[in-house]
Design a protein around this motif. Structure first.
Motif, PDB file in Angstrom:
ATOM      1  N   ARG A   1       0.963  -1.084   0.055  1.00 38.13           N
ATOM      2  CA  ARG A   1       0.042   0.061  -0.106  1.00 38.13           C
ATOM      3  C   ARG A   1       0.820   1.270   0.058  1.00 38.13           C
ATOM      4  N   ALA A   2       1.870   1.142   0.846  1.00 42.59           N
ATOM      5  CA  ALA A   2       2.862   2.490   0.805  1.00 42.59           C
ATOM      6  C   ALA A   2       3.495   2.648  -0.479  1.00 42.59           C
ATOM      7  N   ARG A   3       3.855   1.538  -1.081  1.00 40.55           N
ATOM      8  CA  ARG A   3       4.550   1.814  -2.475  1.00 40.55           C
ATOM      9  C   ARG A   3       3.574   2.318  -3.514  1.00 40.55           C
ATOM     10  N   LEU A   4       2.394   1.746  -3.310  1.00 37.54           N
ATOM     11  CA  LEU A   4       1.249   2.210  -4.387  1.00 37.54           C
ATOM     12  C   LEU A   4       0.936   3.816  -4.013  1.00 37.54           C
ATOM     13  N   GLY A   5       1.235   4.293  -2.942  1.00 45.21           N
ATOM     14  CA  GLY A   5       1.053   5.831  -2.769  1.00 45.21           C
ATOM     15  C   GLY A   5       0.398   6.294  -1.712  1.00 45.21           C
ATOM     16  N   ILE A   6       0.268   5.314  -0.586  1.00 46.63           N
ATOM     17  CA  ILE A   6      -0.297   5.737   0.789  1.00 46.63           C
ATOM     18  C   ILE A   6       0.541   6.177   1.816  1.00 46.63           C
ATOM     19  N   GLY A   7       0.310   7.245   2.311  1.00 48.52           N
ATOM     20  CA  GLY A   7       1.421   7.652   3.371  1.00 48.52           C
ATOM     21  C   GLY A   7       0.455   7.830   4.748  1.00 48.52           C
ATOM     22  N   VAL A   8       1.210   7.638   5.888  1.00 45.66           N
ATOM     23  CA  VAL A   8       0.323   7.806   7.022  1.00 45.66           C
ATOM     24  C   VAL A   8       0.932   8.609   8.200  1.00 45.66           C
ATOM     25  N   MET A   9       0.476   9.435   8.950  1.00 42.09           N
ATOM     26  CA  MET A   9       0.925   9.842  10.236  1.00 42.09           C
ATOM     27  C   MET A   9       0.102   9.330  11.364  1.00 42.09           C
ATOM     28  N   ILE A  10       0.849   8.515  12.045  1.00 44.03           N
ATOM     29  CA  ILE A  10      -0.224   7.987  13.191  1.00 44.03           C
ATOM     30  C   ILE A  10       0.134   8.826  14.301  1.00 44.03           C
ATOM     31  N   GLN A  11      -0.931   8.639  15.340  1.00 47.34           N
ATOM     32  CA  GLN A  11      -0.778   9.574  16.417  1.00 47.34           C
ATOM     33  C   GLN A  11       0.391   9.098  17.447  1.00 47.34           C
ATOM     34  N   ARG A  12       0.804   7.914  17.495  1.00 46.76           N
ATOM     35  CA  ARG A  12       1.653   7.559  18.567  1.00 46.76           C
ATOM     36  C   ARG A  12       2.786   6.394  17.707  1.00 46.76           C
ATOM     37  N   PRO A  13       3.692   6.853  16.853  1.00 50.75           N
ATOM     38  CA  PRO A  13       4.612   5.926  16.365  1.00 50.75           C
ATOM     39  C   PRO A  13       5.508   5.409  17.371  1.00 50.75           C
ATOM     40  N   PRO A  14       6.076   4.221  17.077  1.00 54.78           N
ATOM     41  CA  PRO A  14       7.014   3.663  18.071  1.00 54.78           C
ATOM     42  C   PRO A  14       8.225   4.351  18.017  1.00 54.78           C
ATOM     43  N   THR A  15       9.163   4.158  19.021  1.00 55.08           N
ATOM     44  CA  THR A  15      10.573   4.607  18.829  1.00 55.08           C
ATOM     45  C   THR A  15      11.274   3.538  18.207  1.00 55.08           C
ATOM     46  N   LEU A  16      12.262   3.953  17.262  1.00 54.45           N
ATOM     47  CA  LEU A  16      13.253   3.050  16.859  1.00 54.45           C
ATOM     48  C   LEU A  16      14.695   3.541  17.206  1.00 54.45           C
ATOM     49  N   ARG A  17      15.003   2.501  18.078  1.00 54.19           N
ATOM     50  CA  ARG A  17      16.481   2.998  18.924  1.00 54.19           C
ATOM     51  C   ARG A  17      17.493   2.642  17.698  1.00 54.19           C
ATOM     52  N   GLY A  18      18.507   3.487  17.821  1.00 54.78           N
ATOM     53  CA  GLY A  18      19.623   2.997  16.764  1.00 54.78           C
ATOM     54  C   GLY A  18      19.461   3.513  15.405  1.00 54.78           C
ATOM     55  N   LEU A  19      18.084   3.933  14.969  1.00 60.11           N
ATOM     56  CA  LEU A  19      17.843   4.324  13.413  1.00 60.11           C
ATOM     57  C   LEU A  19      17.659   5.829  13.485  1.00 60.11           C
ATOM     58  N   THR A  20      18.262   6.639  13.045  1.00 60.81           N
ATOM     59  CA  THR A  20      18.285   8.186  12.934  1.00 60.81           C
ATOM     60  C   THR A  20      17.204   8.812  12.020  1.00 60.81           C
ATOM     61  N   VAL A  21      16.884   9.874  12.505  1.00 63.51           N
ATOM     62  CA  VAL A  21      15.805  10.201  11.740  1.00 63.51           C
ATOM     63  C   VAL A  21      16.292  10.494  10.291  1.00 63.51           C
ATOM     64  N   ARG A  22      17.476  10.793   9.991  1.00 66.31           N
ATOM     65  CA  ARG A  22      18.123  10.824   8.581  1.00 66.31           C
ATOM     66  C   ARG A  22      17.810   9.604   7.904  1.00 66.31           C
ATOM     67  N   GLU A  23      18.218   8.570   8.514  1.00 64.83           N
ATOM     68  CA  GLU A  23      18.213   7.232   7.884  1.00 64.83           C
ATOM     69  C   GLU A  23      16.636   6.988   7.409  1.00 64.83           C
ATOM     70  N   MET A  24      15.927   7.240   8.533  1.00 63.96           N
ATOM     71  CA  MET A  24      14.416   7.088   8.251  1.00 63.96           C
ATOM     72  C   MET A  24      13.826   7.868   7.063  1.00 63.96           C
TER      73      MET A  24
END
Lengths: 407, 250
Positions: B75-98
């Motif tokens: 779905r994401a690759r087809l072109g759907i994007g989402v901002m959920i209210q409480r996304p999880p924390t991803l330790r060790g992955l920087t915002v830049r990499e994301m």
């Protein structure tokens, strides 16, 4: 000051003393004598298979960007050289001869009668490295040391000493491995490290053992005033029976230690690995960070902070990720304050990858496998200082294997 | 762009949404009002395909394709994007990499981060110790790189201080390609040319001051109770409350 006879007496008395932790290994099940190996003046002459194995434990076979190299195969020193004037690399036997038995360092950070493994090393020890950074010397490139088991069924027992004199800086990368053909064996490694006033030692150790190898390192570190000790331990391949609990003693005001470990336990592995920091002088600081992953093996991750001097501060962090229902991760964090103003804290979390984390990345376009690999890579990212490129690639390939094998 | 046909969704076997019908055409931005716990977040989570949300009836079509059973990444690759209210924390992955993961093409991470005042967060772990407003900005930054055709935002204004709410609105408009009429472009052409669609959840309506929406819906007890002009519906809700507003329209 322990005399040679005194050490031997203590060791004799402890020859059957079981270790406090870990399975009791029957030392008679291994051969005592290894065939003598030839000295290799140029490590590039190793077989291509051996070279590959060496590179996977962080050894730069060509010796590029290394200040020195020590290589021991079974019980033989096959290479020993230093290319920096601020540095001395010897076998410990040669160092004992040169420095009259190293009375201030020999069995001063580890007790010879701690258990039957230390006792055996005290009586049977075959070499090990002696690395000495002279006062004020800033050694630009890491020194590499390699302890290699090439013969089936032997016990390799080594005793290593590192001394970082006042104001000196040194990085030692130690790779321990077995030859790809060797399945069974035992490694006992006594390591005593001394960081003098204002010195800095970074010690990176990578283990890559055969599946049936029992491993009992016994490490003691003493850090003096304003000294810094950084330890990085990486074991990502199966180890049937690994138990170690290195102890760092911060004896001078302002001394600091940081101990990081990355452990990956595949099916059949049993790793009982800990880290202990004793804050024994005012203003000392310690940090122990462990990242453990089980893909089917058993990991016991211990940590102990002992604050016994004022104004000390230490933090312990163990995070475990279970990637298989067969695996076990057992975190045992311990905090012990013996003075009212020691500030000790810990953070431990063990579990599976949260499905929300995987979906979060999938919602940004990654497939499930890549999302898991990304999370694992992030999880293992503890900012290890000075990690060789070959090892970074190795970590990446292990992560890649997880994603491919995960069904 | 997005069509929901009689969509029913359950969470842990508990029915939440009942027979939801919704049609968002290319270029349209729809806003979803509704009291807490009425199923608004469930709706966008089900559209994204998150596993906890089981479609028990009906279909989801995106760009004409039945995606009811598609995986989240498809779905994401087809072109759907989402901002959920409480996304999880991803330790060790920087915002830049994301942000790099999100960017389909080579994106200039620093340039995008500058737009949303996130440059100083680029080397930090994703959501690690972020405040509510920082999480929103980080999510918007990811969406700016992802460039989805349908953007779903769950309460983009919640937890955002007054100073940053305009920035959030501006960034959402950037993602929706709104408010960027080119020199000489007629309003009509500007409207027909824009193709990005949006579905925005809000229960305060504050964000509407910044993001112009075409249609509003009220979700009430798991159904889309009524639809209409966003400003009119908002003032109705503000004056009379959800219950009366829904009753009146019914």
């Amino acid at each position: 000051m322990a005399s040679e006879q005194n050490i031997k007496n203590k060791a004799h008395a402890a020859l059957t003393k079981k270790a406090a932790l870990g399975a009791d290994i029957d030392l008679t099940a291994f051969a005592d004598n290894a065939t003598e190996k030839n000295y290799v003046s140029d490590p590039a002459k190793f077989s291509s298979e051996q070279k590959k194995q060496l590179e996977s434990i962080g050894v730069e076979v060509a010796g590029g960007e290394r200040a020195g190299t020590y290589m021991q195969l079974d019980h033989s020193i096959v290479h020993c050289s230093a290319s920096n004037k601020g540095l001395e690399i010897l076998s410990t036997d040669d160092a004992l001869k040169k420095y009259d038995g190293l009375p201030s360092y020999w069995w001063q950070a580890v007790e010879p009668d701690a258990d039957k493994y230390t006792a055996r090393a005290a009586l049977h020890q075959e070499h090990g490295y002696f690395i000495h950074a002279f006062e004020g010397a800033k050694i630009d490139y890491p020194v590499q040391a390699c302890l290699y088991i090439g013969q089936e069924d032997i016990v390799q027992d080594v005793h290593n000493i590192i001394i970082v004199e006042e104001g000196a800086e040194l990085h030692v990368i130690t790779g321990c491995a077995t030859d790809p053909q060797v399945k069974k064996g035992m490694h006992i490694g006594i390591s005593e490290f001394y960081v003098k006033k204002g010195g800095k030692l970074t010690f990176t150790m990578i283990h890559r053992w055969g599946e049936e190898v029992a491993v009992r390192p016994r490490t003691g570190v003493i850090v003096e005033e304003n000294g810094l000790y950084i330890s990085n331990y990486i074991c990502m391949q199966p180890a049937k029976n690994l138990q170690m609990y290195p102890t760092t003693k911060l004896v001078g005001p302002g001394a600091v230690s940081r101990i990081n470990s990355i452990l990956v336990a595949p099916t059949g592995s049993h790793m009982d690995v800990g880290g202990r920091a004793i804050l024994d002088a005012p203003g000392t600081k310690a940090e122990i960070v462990a990242r453990t992953i089980s893909t089917g093996g058993i990991v016991i991750n211990r940590g102990h902070l002992l604050g016994q001097s004022p104004e000390t501060k230490a933090h312990l962090e163990c995070h475990g990720l279970l990637l298989s229902d067969e695996g076990v991760i057992h975190a045992v964090p311990e905090l012990e304050a013996r003075t009212s103003n020691a500030e000790l804290s810990h953070e431990a979390a063990v579990g599976k990858i949260a499905p929300e984390e995987i979906e979060y990345l999938m919602a940004r376009g990654l497939n499930e496998e890549d999302a898991i690999a990304t999370i694992v890579r992030g999880f293992l990212n503890v900012n290890i200082e000075g990690l060789p490129d070959a090892l970074k690639r190795e970590i990446d390939s292990v992560i890649q294997e997880f994603s491919l094998n995960r069904q | 762009m997005l069509k929901l046909e009689n969509l029913s969704v359950a969470v842990n076997d508990r029915p939440i949404l009942h027979d939801v019908n919704l049609h968002i055409k290319p270029g349209e931005v729809h806003v979803l009002f509704g009291p807490n716990g009425t199923g608004k977040s469930t709706l966008i989570s089900a559209i994204m395909g998150f596993a906890r949300y089981t479609v028990t009836g009906g279909k989801i079509y995106f760009k004409g394709q039945d995606i009811t059973k598609s995986s989240v990444d498809e779905r994401a690759r087809l072109g759907i994007g989402v901002m959920i209210q409480r996304p999880p924390t991803l330790r060790g992955l920087t915002v830049r990499e994301m942000v790099q993961i999100c960017g389909k093409k080579q994106v200039d991470v620093d340039e995008l981060a500058d737009k949303i005042n996130m440059v100083e967060f680029l080397e930090r772990g994703v959501n690690e110790g972020f405040s509510g407003g920082e999480i929103k900005r980080s999510e918007l930054l990811q969406l700016m790189a992802q460039q989805p055709d349908l953007v779903m935002l769950d309460e983009p204004e919640s937890g955002v201080d007054i100073e940053n709410i305009a920035l959030v609105g501006k960034s959402a408009n950037y993602i929706l390609e709104r408010g960027m009429r080119k020199n000489g472009q007629t309003v009509k052409k500007y409207r027909t040319d824009r193709k990005k669609s949006g579905l925005i959840i809000t229960h305060t309506g504050h964000i509407l001051q910044y993001i112009p929406a075409d249609t509003a819906h009220v979700m009430y007890q798991g159904t889309l109770a009524c639809s209409g002009n966003p400003q009119e519906m908002l003032s109705c809700i503000q004056k009379k409350g959800y219950e009366e507003c829904v009753n009146c329209a019914l």
